[in-house]
Design a protein around this motif. Sequence first.
Motif, short mmCIF file in Angstrom:
data_model
loop_
_atom_site.label_atom_id
_atom_site.label_comp_id
_atom_site.label_asym_id
_atom_site.label_seq_id
_atom_site.Cartn_x
_atom_site.Cartn_y
_atom_site.Cartn_z
N ALA A 13 40.88 41.67 28.55
CA ALA A 13 40.62 42.84 29.42
C ALA A 13 40.59 42.41 30.87
O ALA A 13 39.86 42.99 31.67
CB ALA A 13 39.30 43.50 29.02
N GLU A 14 41.40 41.40 31.22
CA GLU A 14 41.38 40.91 32.61
C GLU A 14 41.85 41.96 33.61
O GLU A 14 41.54 41.88 34.81
CB GLU A 14 42.23 39.65 32.76
N ASP A 15 42.57 43.00 33.13
CA ASP A 15 43.00 44.05 34.05
C ASP A 15 41.83 44.92 34.52
O ASP A 15 41.99 45.74 35.44
CB ASP A 15 44.11 44.92 33.44
N ASP A 16 40.65 44.76 33.93
CA ASP A 16 39.46 45.40 34.49
C ASP A 16 39.17 44.92 35.92
O ASP A 16 38.63 45.67 36.73
CB ASP A 16 38.23 45.11 33.62
N TYR A 17 39.54 43.67 36.22
CA TYR A 17 39.17 43.09 37.52
C TYR A 17 39.95 43.68 38.70
O TYR A 17 39.33 44.05 39.70
CB TYR A 17 39.22 41.56 37.44
N PRO A 18 41.27 43.81 38.62
CA PRO A 18 41.94 44.52 39.72
C PRO A 18 41.50 45.97 39.84
O PRO A 18 41.44 46.52 40.94
CB PRO A 18 43.43 44.40 39.38
N ARG A 19 41.16 46.59 38.71
CA ARG A 19 40.64 47.97 38.77
C ARG A 19 39.31 47.99 39.51
O ARG A 19 39.08 48.84 40.39
CB ARG A 19 40.47 48.54 37.36
N ILE A 20 38.41 47.06 39.18
CA ILE A 20 37.12 46.99 39.86
C ILE A 20 37.31 46.67 41.33
O ILE A 20 36.64 47.24 42.20
CB ILE A 20 36.20 45.95 39.18
N GLU A 21 38.22 45.75 41.63
CA GLU A 21 38.49 45.40 43.03
C GLU A 21 38.89 46.64 43.81
O GLU A 21 38.42 46.86 44.94
CB GLU A 21 39.59 44.35 43.10
N GLN A 22 39.72 47.48 43.22
CA GLN A 22 40.14 48.72 43.88
C GLN A 22 38.97 49.68 44.04
O GLN A 22 38.79 50.31 45.09
CB GLN A 22 41.25 49.38 43.08
N LEU A 23 38.12 49.79 43.02
CA LEU A 23 36.99 50.71 43.07
C LEU A 23 35.93 50.27 44.06
O LEU A 23 35.19 51.10 44.60
CB LEU A 23 36.37 50.86 41.67
N LEU A 24 35.85 48.97 44.33
CA LEU A 24 34.88 48.49 45.32
C LEU A 24 35.21 49.02 46.70
O LEU A 24 34.33 49.25 47.52
CB LEU A 24 34.85 46.96 45.33
N GLY A 25 36.49 49.20 46.95
CA GLY A 25 36.91 49.84 48.21
C GLY A 25 36.40 49.13 49.43
O GLY A 25 36.01 49.76 50.41
N ARG A 29 37.74 40.36 47.44
CA ARG A 29 38.86 39.88 46.62
C ARG A 29 38.32 39.21 45.38
O ARG A 29 37.43 38.36 45.47
CB ARG A 29 39.74 38.90 47.41
N LEU A 30 38.83 39.60 44.22
CA LEU A 30 38.40 39.03 42.95
C LEU A 30 39.50 38.09 42.44
O LEU A 30 40.61 38.53 42.15
CB LEU A 30 38.13 40.13 41.92
N ASP A 31 39.19 36.81 42.36
CA ASP A 31 40.15 35.80 41.93
C ASP A 31 39.81 35.33 40.53
O ASP A 31 38.70 34.82 40.29
CB ASP A 31 40.16 34.61 42.89
N LEU A 32 40.76 35.47 39.59
CA LEU A 32 40.54 35.06 38.22
C LEU A 32 41.35 33.81 37.89
O LEU A 32 42.53 33.72 38.25
CB LEU A 32 40.97 36.16 37.24
N VAL A 33 40.71 32.88 37.23
CA VAL A 33 41.38 31.75 36.61
C VAL A 33 41.13 31.84 35.12
O VAL A 33 39.98 31.99 34.69
CB VAL A 33 40.88 30.41 37.17
N HIS A 34 42.18 31.78 34.33
CA HIS A 34 42.05 31.92 32.88
C HIS A 34 41.79 30.56 32.24
O HIS A 34 42.54 29.62 32.44
CB HIS A 34 43.31 32.56 32.29
N THR A 35 40.71 30.48 31.48
CA THR A 35 40.38 29.23 30.81
C THR A 35 41.01 29.21 29.42
O THR A 35 41.30 30.25 28.82
CB THR A 35 38.86 29.06 30.67
N ASP A 36 41.20 28.02 28.91
CA ASP A 36 41.71 27.83 27.55
C ASP A 36 40.57 28.10 26.57
O ASP A 36 39.54 27.43 26.61
CB ASP A 36 42.23 26.40 27.40
N ILE A 37 40.75 29.08 25.71
CA ILE A 37 39.65 29.46 24.82
C ILE A 37 39.61 28.64 23.54
O ILE A 37 38.64 28.71 22.80
CB ILE A 37 39.71 30.97 24.47
N GLY A 38 40.67 27.88 23.25
CA GLY A 38 40.70 27.20 21.97
C GLY A 38 40.94 28.22 20.87
O GLY A 38 41.91 28.97 20.91
N GLU A 39 40.03 28.29 19.90
CA GLU A 39 40.17 29.27 18.82
C GLU A 39 39.56 30.60 19.24
O GLU A 39 38.42 30.65 19.70
CB GLU A 39 39.47 28.76 17.56
N ASP A 40 40.31 31.67 19.10
CA ASP A 40 39.82 33.00 19.44
C ASP A 40 39.00 33.53 18.27
O ASP A 40 39.52 34.14 17.34
CB ASP A 40 41.00 33.94 19.73
N ALA A 41 37.70 33.29 18.34
CA ALA A 41 36.83 33.71 17.24
C ALA A 41 35.41 33.91 17.73
O ALA A 41 34.86 33.04 18.41
CB ALA A 41 36.84 32.66 16.12
#
Length: 243
Positions: A13-25, A29-41
Motif C-alpha cells: 500500500a505504498e501508494d498511500d504515501y503520495p496520496r498523503i503527501e498531496q493531502l498534507l498540502g 516531502r515523503l521519501d520511501l525506501v523499500h526494505t527486503d521483507i524476506g518471507e511475506d508472512a
Amino acid sequence: MTALGFLYPGHSAEDDYPRIEQLLGSDIRLDLVHTDIGEDAHRVDALLEMGSAPRLAAGVEELRMSGAESVVWACTSGSFVHGWEGAHEQVRTLARAAGLPASSTSFAFVYAARELGVSRVAVGATYPDDVADLFADFLRAAGIEVTGVRGSGIITAAEVGTWGEAEVIALAQAADTPDAEALLLPDTALHTAAHIPTLEKDLGKPVLTANQVTVWEALRLADRRVNAPALGALFTREPLVQA
C-alpha cells in the motif's frame, strides 16, 4: 521543504504515501525506501526477521542522502512483534544507523492515541489472531486499554494490499466497540488514506490507521505540525501531549 524518511517493507500500500503527501498540502516531502521483507508472512518468526537490524540498516543510507529529517520504520507487525522493550531497542538501533530521530509505526499508534487524549481503543487487524493479540499486548504495555481485538486471518501483506474501501469499512465496523474512544487499523499494507473521513463519520469517533499515523509520527519527530482534515481527527487537533 521538510523531507521525511520511511522504510517500507516490500510493496503493498505504498501508494498511500503520495496520496498523503498531496493531502498534507504543504512543503512536506515523503521519501520511501523499500526494505527486503524476506518471507511475506504474518507469522512471528518471519516478522522478527523482517524487522531485523540488518534489513533496516540496508535502506538507511538512501534516506540519509535524500535529506530526510526523521525516519520511521513503516511497519506495525514488524515492530510490535519484538515486544515493548524489543521495539524500543529496534528504534534505538535504527536511530544510530541513520543518525536521525527514528521511530516505528507501533510507537506512532501509541503517541497518536495520546495526542488525541484517548485511553480506550478497539483494534481491527488484518492479521491472524495470535499476531493481532501481540499488538494489543503492545498497546497495553503503553498504558492503553484495549476494548476489543478482531483479527482477519490474512497471512500475506500482498493479500492485504488488494483490499478496497468496502473491506476496510467492514473490518472497522466489525471491530469497533461502544466503549472504545478510537478505532485502530494496524497494517501498513492496508490502503486507508482515502477512507479515513468516511470511517470516522461512520463510526462517530477518531480512526487511526497505520500509514496515517506513520506519517504523523515522522512529522512529530521533525517538529512539524500540519492541519489536514482529509486525514482525520489526528491531523485537525492541537497537541495534547508532547511525547
